[in-house]
Design a protein around this motif. Structure first.
Motif, PDB file in Angstrom:
ATOM      1  N   ALA A  47       0.834  -1.204   0.000  1.00  0.00           N
ATOM      2  CA  ALA A  47       0.000   0.000   0.000  1.00  0.00           C
ATOM      3  C   ALA A  47       0.865   1.249   0.000  1.00  0.00           C
ATOM      4  O   ALA A  47       2.018   1.237   0.439  1.00  0.00           O
ATOM      5  CB  ALA A  47      -0.915   0.015   1.217  1.00  0.00           C
ATOM      6  N   GLU A  48       0.289   2.334  -0.488  1.00  0.00           N
ATOM      7  CA  GLU A  48       0.920   3.645  -0.340  1.00  0.00           C
ATOM      8  C   GLU A  48       0.472   4.205   0.995  1.00  0.00           C
ATOM      9  O   GLU A  48      -0.726   4.240   1.298  1.00  0.00           O
ATOM     10  CB  GLU A  48       0.501   4.577  -1.466  1.00  0.00           C
ATOM     11  CG  GLU A  48       1.143   5.952  -1.376  1.00  0.00           C
ATOM     12  CD  GLU A  48       0.813   6.857  -2.541  1.00  0.00           C
ATOM     13  OE1 GLU A  48       0.882   8.095  -2.382  1.00  0.00           O
ATOM     14  OE2 GLU A  48       0.466   6.320  -3.624  1.00  0.00           O
ATOM     15  N   VAL A  49       1.409   4.642   1.817  1.00  0.00           N
ATOM     16  CA  VAL A  49       1.099   5.049   3.184  1.00  0.00           C
ATOM     17  C   VAL A  49       1.037   6.572   3.287  1.00  0.00           C
ATOM     18  O   VAL A  49       1.879   7.288   2.737  1.00  0.00           O
ATOM     19  CB  VAL A  49       2.139   4.494   4.174  1.00  0.00           C
ATOM     20  CG1 VAL A  49       1.892   5.028   5.578  1.00  0.00           C
ATOM     21  CG2 VAL A  49       2.088   2.966   4.181  1.00  0.00           C
ATOM     22  N   ILE A  50       0.038   7.036   4.001  1.00  0.00           N
ATOM     23  CA  ILE A  50      -0.131   8.466   4.277  1.00  0.00           C
ATOM     24  C   ILE A  50      -0.078   8.630   5.789  1.00  0.00           C
ATOM     25  O   ILE A  50      -0.967   8.155   6.510  1.00  0.00           O
ATOM     26  CB  ILE A  50      -1.475   8.977   3.730  1.00  0.00           C
ATOM     27  CG1 ILE A  50      -1.585   8.703   2.230  1.00  0.00           C
ATOM     28  CG2 ILE A  50      -1.655  10.458   4.028  1.00  0.00           C
ATOM     29  CD1 ILE A  50      -2.976   8.885   1.674  1.00  0.00           C
ATOM     30  N   ASP A  51       0.956   9.253   6.290  1.00  0.00           N
ATOM     31  CA  ASP A  51       1.080   9.484   7.731  1.00  0.00           C
ATOM     32  C   ASP A  51       0.241  10.684   8.127  1.00  0.00           C
ATOM     33  O   ASP A  51       0.379  11.780   7.565  1.00  0.00           O
ATOM     34  CB  ASP A  51       2.539   9.718   8.111  1.00  0.00           C
ATOM     35  CG  ASP A  51       3.357   8.437   8.082  1.00  0.00           C
ATOM     36  OD1 ASP A  51       2.965   7.479   8.775  1.00  0.00           O
ATOM     37  OD2 ASP A  51       4.366   8.392   7.359  1.00  0.00           O
ATOM     38  N   VAL A  52      -0.637  10.477   9.089  1.00  0.00           N
ATOM     39  CA  VAL A  52      -1.547  11.532   9.541  1.00  0.00           C
ATOM     40  C   VAL A  52      -1.345  11.757  11.034  1.00  0.00           C
ATOM     41  O   VAL A  52      -1.379  10.803  11.817  1.00  0.00           O
ATOM     42  CB  VAL A  52      -3.023  11.150   9.284  1.00  0.00           C
ATOM     43  CG1 VAL A  52      -3.948  12.306   9.651  1.00  0.00           C
ATOM     44  CG2 VAL A  52      -3.226  10.724   7.841  1.00  0.00           C
ATOM     45  N   HIS A  53      -1.143  13.007  11.411  1.00  0.00           N
ATOM     46  CA  HIS A  53      -0.984  13.351  12.828  1.00  0.00           C
ATOM     47  C   HIS A  53      -1.908  14.522  13.140  1.00  0.00           C
ATOM     48  O   HIS A  53      -1.880  15.549  12.448  1.00  0.00           O
ATOM     49  CB  HIS A  53       0.464  13.717  13.148  1.00  0.00           C
ATOM     50  CG  HIS A  53       1.439  12.615  12.871  1.00  0.00           C
ATOM     51  ND1 HIS A  53       1.628  11.564  13.736  1.00  0.00           N
ATOM     52  CD2 HIS A  53       2.242  12.391  11.795  1.00  0.00           C
ATOM     53  CE1 HIS A  53       2.533  10.731  13.217  1.00  0.00           C
ATOM     54  NE2 HIS A  53       2.911  11.206  12.043  1.00  0.00           N
ATOM     55  N   SER A  54      -2.741  14.343  14.156  1.00  0.00           N
ATOM     56  CA  SER A  54      -3.679  15.407  14.515  1.00  0.00           C
ATOM     57  C   SER A  54      -3.955  15.363  16.008  1.00  0.00           C
ATOM     58  O   SER A  54      -3.914  14.297  16.628  1.00  0.00           O
ATOM     59  CB  SER A  54      -4.990  15.250  13.735  1.00  0.00           C
ATOM     60  OG  SER A  54      -5.672  14.081  14.138  1.00  0.00           O
ATOM     61  N   ALA A  55      -4.237  16.533  16.560  1.00  0.00           N
ATOM     62  CA  ALA A  55      -4.593  16.611  17.974  1.00  0.00           C
ATOM     63  C   ALA A  55      -6.047  16.219  18.198  1.00  0.00           C
ATOM     64  O   ALA A  55      -6.435  15.801  19.285  1.00  0.00           O
ATOM     65  CB  ALA A  55      -4.347  18.029  18.492  1.00  0.00           C
ATOM     66  N   VAL A  56      -6.849  16.333  17.160  1.00  0.00           N
ATOM     67  CA  VAL A  56      -8.279  16.018  17.247  1.00  0.00           C
ATOM     68  C   VAL A  56      -8.500  14.590  16.744  1.00  0.00           C
ATOM     69  O   VAL A  56      -7.956  14.207  15.709  1.00  0.00           O
ATOM     70  CB  VAL A  56      -9.103  17.008  16.397  1.00  0.00           C
ATOM     71  CG1 VAL A  56     -10.592  16.683  16.491  1.00  0.00           C
ATOM     72  CG2 VAL A  56      -8.834  18.429  16.863  1.00  0.00           C
ATOM     73  N   PRO A  57      -9.286  13.773  17.467  1.00  0.00           N
ATOM     74  CA  PRO A  57      -9.522  12.393  17.022  1.00  0.00           C
ATOM     75  C   PRO A  57     -10.568  12.337  15.920  1.00  0.00           C
ATOM     76  O   PRO A  57     -11.198  13.334  15.569  1.00  0.00           O
ATOM     77  CB  PRO A  57     -10.027  11.715  18.295  1.00  0.00           C
ATOM     78  CG  PRO A  57     -10.735  12.807  19.040  1.00  0.00           C
ATOM     79  CD  PRO A  57      -9.937  14.056  18.760  1.00  0.00           C
ATOM     80  N   GLY A  58     -10.773  11.149  15.372  1.00  0.00           N
ATOM     81  CA  GLY A  58     -11.839  10.952  14.404  1.00  0.00           C
ATOM     82  C   GLY A  58     -11.352  10.457  13.062  1.00  0.00           C
ATOM     83  O   GLY A  58     -10.329  10.905  12.549  1.00  0.00           O
ATOM     84  N   LYS A  59     -12.112   9.515  12.478  1.00  0.00           N
ATOM     85  CA  LYS A  59     -11.760   8.930  11.192  1.00  0.00           C
ATOM     86  C   LYS A  59     -11.847   9.942  10.060  1.00  0.00           C
ATOM     87  O   LYS A  59     -11.140   9.835   9.053  1.00  0.00           O
ATOM     88  CB  LYS A  59     -12.674   7.742  10.905  1.00  0.00           C
ATOM     89  CG  LYS A  59     -12.244   6.933   9.688  1.00  0.00           C
ATOM     90  CD  LYS A  59     -13.319   5.947   9.264  1.00  0.00           C
ATOM     91  CE  LYS A  59     -13.545   4.892  10.305  1.00  0.00           C
ATOM     92  NZ  LYS A  59     -14.496   3.845   9.829  1.00  0.00           N
ATOM     93  N   ALA A  60     -12.731  10.940  10.204  1.00  0.00           N
ATOM     94  CA  ALA A  60     -12.906  11.923   9.135  1.00  0.00           C
ATOM     95  C   ALA A  60     -11.598  12.631   8.813  1.00  0.00           C
ATOM     96  O   ALA A  60     -11.330  12.958   7.647  1.00  0.00           O
ATOM     97  CB  ALA A  60     -13.982  12.937   9.528  1.00  0.00           C
ATOM     98  N   LEU A  61     -10.766  12.858   9.822  1.00  0.00           N
ATOM     99  CA  LEU A  61      -9.488  13.531   9.578  1.00  0.00           C
ATOM    100  C   LEU A  61      -8.547  12.650   8.767  1.00  0.00           C
ATOM    101  O   LEU A  61      -7.812  13.139   7.902  1.00  0.00           O
ATOM    102  CB  LEU A  61      -8.838  13.915  10.913  1.00  0.00           C
ATOM    103  CG  LEU A  61      -9.559  15.010  11.698  1.00  0.00           C
ATOM    104  CD1 LEU A  61      -8.911  15.202  13.056  1.00  0.00           C
ATOM    105  CD2 LEU A  61      -9.539  16.323  10.922  1.00  0.00           C
ATOM    106  N   ALA A  62      -8.556  11.361   9.025  1.00  0.00           N
ATOM    107  CA  ALA A  62      -7.717  10.447   8.256  1.00  0.00           C
ATOM    108  C   ALA A  62      -8.179  10.389   6.801  1.00  0.00           C
ATOM    109  O   ALA A  62      -7.355  10.392   5.875  1.00  0.00           O
ATOM    110  CB  ALA A  62      -7.757   9.051   8.888  1.00  0.00           C
ATOM    111  N   ILE A  63      -9.487  10.342   6.598  1.00  0.00           N
ATOM    112  CA  ILE A  63     -10.015  10.318   5.228  1.00  0.00           C
ATOM    113  C   ILE A  63      -9.675  11.612   4.511  1.00  0.00           C
ATOM    114  O   ILE A  63      -9.305  11.616   3.328  1.00  0.00           O
ATOM    115  CB  ILE A  63     -11.533  10.080   5.251  1.00  0.00           C
ATOM    116  CG1 ILE A  63     -11.866   8.760   5.948  1.00  0.00           C
ATOM    117  CG2 ILE A  63     -12.104  10.092   3.836  1.00  0.00           C
ATOM    118  CD1 ILE A  63     -13.350   8.558   6.192  1.00  0.00           C
TER     119      ILE A  63
END
Length: 410
Positions: free
Chosen positions: A106-122
């Motif tokens: 897979a192609e990986v996208i590293d996501v870092h956020s202070a706020v939780p939730g799947k919507a941010l990853a999408i």
């Protein structure tokens, strides 16, 4: 005093009639959709002249022990490899999720956020995707996908803007997981499949859903609750975009395996559901009042999201009618509706072999009933703490579910 008594009787009868109306509506949808579905021919295969290109996004948070399975399932689809790309959004991961996903292809996208939730990853995945995709598909890292998933989605794709694959439980013999898995299969049979047959549409169910990229880019920034699937479903409904249910495209998902995890998970779901009702129900009801039948069905679902509520309500109204007290509805009105609440799903369950009339089948149904009762205290606590936006992450491991198992069936 007489006027107060009359007003109380009128209010009681009105409330009971509303309960019976919703119950009768749900029974009619279940039965009508089931009968129509049985009379349908098998769905045709995808049109050879149109094969959509998919961007398949796996949302993962510390899922190093399972992420490789879903990546392998998606890369191994019976669908042209040049028409599908797999991305893993590694969201706030502290383990080797990204490394395992990359090694799996897979192609990986590293996501870092202070706020939780799947919507941010999408959303982060959307920013990385290029042009040329017809659909974005979203998956959980602990899911399994059948080899024919994309082929079945492609077959229903023409003319659709959002599609939801049927989610079935991963084969898991653990007591709690198996009980909730029975409930998932029952919901597919009594709720989503009939609505698909009647053209009512469904809701996005968290995993195994597909949407046009432009539509997702337009709506996702406005999604703020932790039940992003339900909120997005309502936002699409307000645009007149139905969620098409695809029952011959199945994704197997895991259920909570212990009571604590189950309660925390469902508490988040109910809190998010309540926020969606508070923010969107008036607009949805207004659209329904202007003649949108799908909006009406979704508005009813938001207020009464489970047959447990209608079954309890219709049964209480029927018991009240049997007392023949002043203010009780006639038995000829209450009893048939209550009987339909029990008999319609019961007969269908037996005919479709969801419920087997042996010790094993009855024990499983009773187990599901006991677990379903937990929704009531969870709902009350969620109502009291509706503004809490907490995401309690729960991991699954290969040891919890045998690697060779996929869908447990419908």
């Amino acid at each position: 005093m007489g006027r107060l008594r009359s007003a109380t009787v009128l209010a009681s009868r009105t409330a009971e009639l509303l309960v019976l109306a919703v119950s009768a509506y749900q029974s009619a949808v279940t039965l009508g959709g089931y009968l129509k579905r049985r009379g349908k021919d098998a769905p045709a295969g995808p049109p050879p002249a149109w094969r959509p290109r998919f961007a398949l996004v796996v949302c993962a948070r510390d899922e190093e022990r399972v992420v490789g399975r879903i990546v392998g399932d998606l890369l191994g689809q019976e669908y042209p490899s040049e028409l599908r790309d797999v991305f893993v959004a590694a969201h706030n991961c502290t383990d080797r999720t990204a490394e395992v996903a990359r090694a799996s292809g897979a192609e990986v996208i590293d996501v870092h956020s202070a706020v939780p939730g799947k919507a941010l990853a999408i959303r982060a995945a959307l920013e990385r995707l290029g042009d040329g995709y017809d659909f974005v598909g979203v998956f959980d890292a602990d899911a399994r996908a059948e080899p024919g998933l994309l082929r079945a989605i492609a077959g229903r794709g023409p003319g659709a803007d959002c599609l939801q694959a049927e989610t079935v439980p991963i084969g898991d013999p653990e007591w709690i997981a198996e009980g909730y898995g029975f409930g998932r299969k029952a919901r597919n049979l009594f709720w989503w499949q009939p609505r698909d047959a009647l053209g009512l549409g469904t809701t996005i169910s968290g995993c195994g859903w597909f949407v046009r990229p432009a539509l997702l880019r337009a709506e996702l920034p406005n999604v703020t609750t932790l039940t992003e699937d339900l909120e997005l479903s309502v936002r699409l409904a307000l645009r007149g975009v139905p969620v098409t249910y695809v029952s011959d495209a199945r994704v197997a998902v895991g259920e909570a395996r212990d009571l604590r995890t189950s309660v925390r998970q469902r508490l988040r779901w109910v809190r998010g559901h309540l926020l969606v009702v508070a923010r969107y129900w008036p607009a949805l009801a207004w659209r329904a009042a202007r003649g949108d039948v799908r909006a009406l069905d979704l508005a009813v679902y938001l207020l009464v999201p489970t047959r447990m509520l209608t079954r309890l309500g219709a049964s209480l109204v029927a018991l009240h009618a049997l007392t023949r007290r002043a203010g009780a509805l006639p038995m000829a009105v209450a009893l048939p509706v209550a009987a339909a609440e029990w008999l319609v799903p019961g007969i269908i369950a037996i005919r479709e072999r969801l419920l087997t009339l042996n010790r094993r089948g009855i024990e499983l149904a009773l187990r599901h009933g006991v677990l379903s009762l937990l929704w009531f205290p969870i709902g009350i606590w969620a109502l009291l703490t509706a503004r809490v936006q907490a995401w309690d992450h729960s991991r699954r491991t290969p040891e919890e579910v045998p690697d060779g198992e996929r869908a447990a069936g419908r």
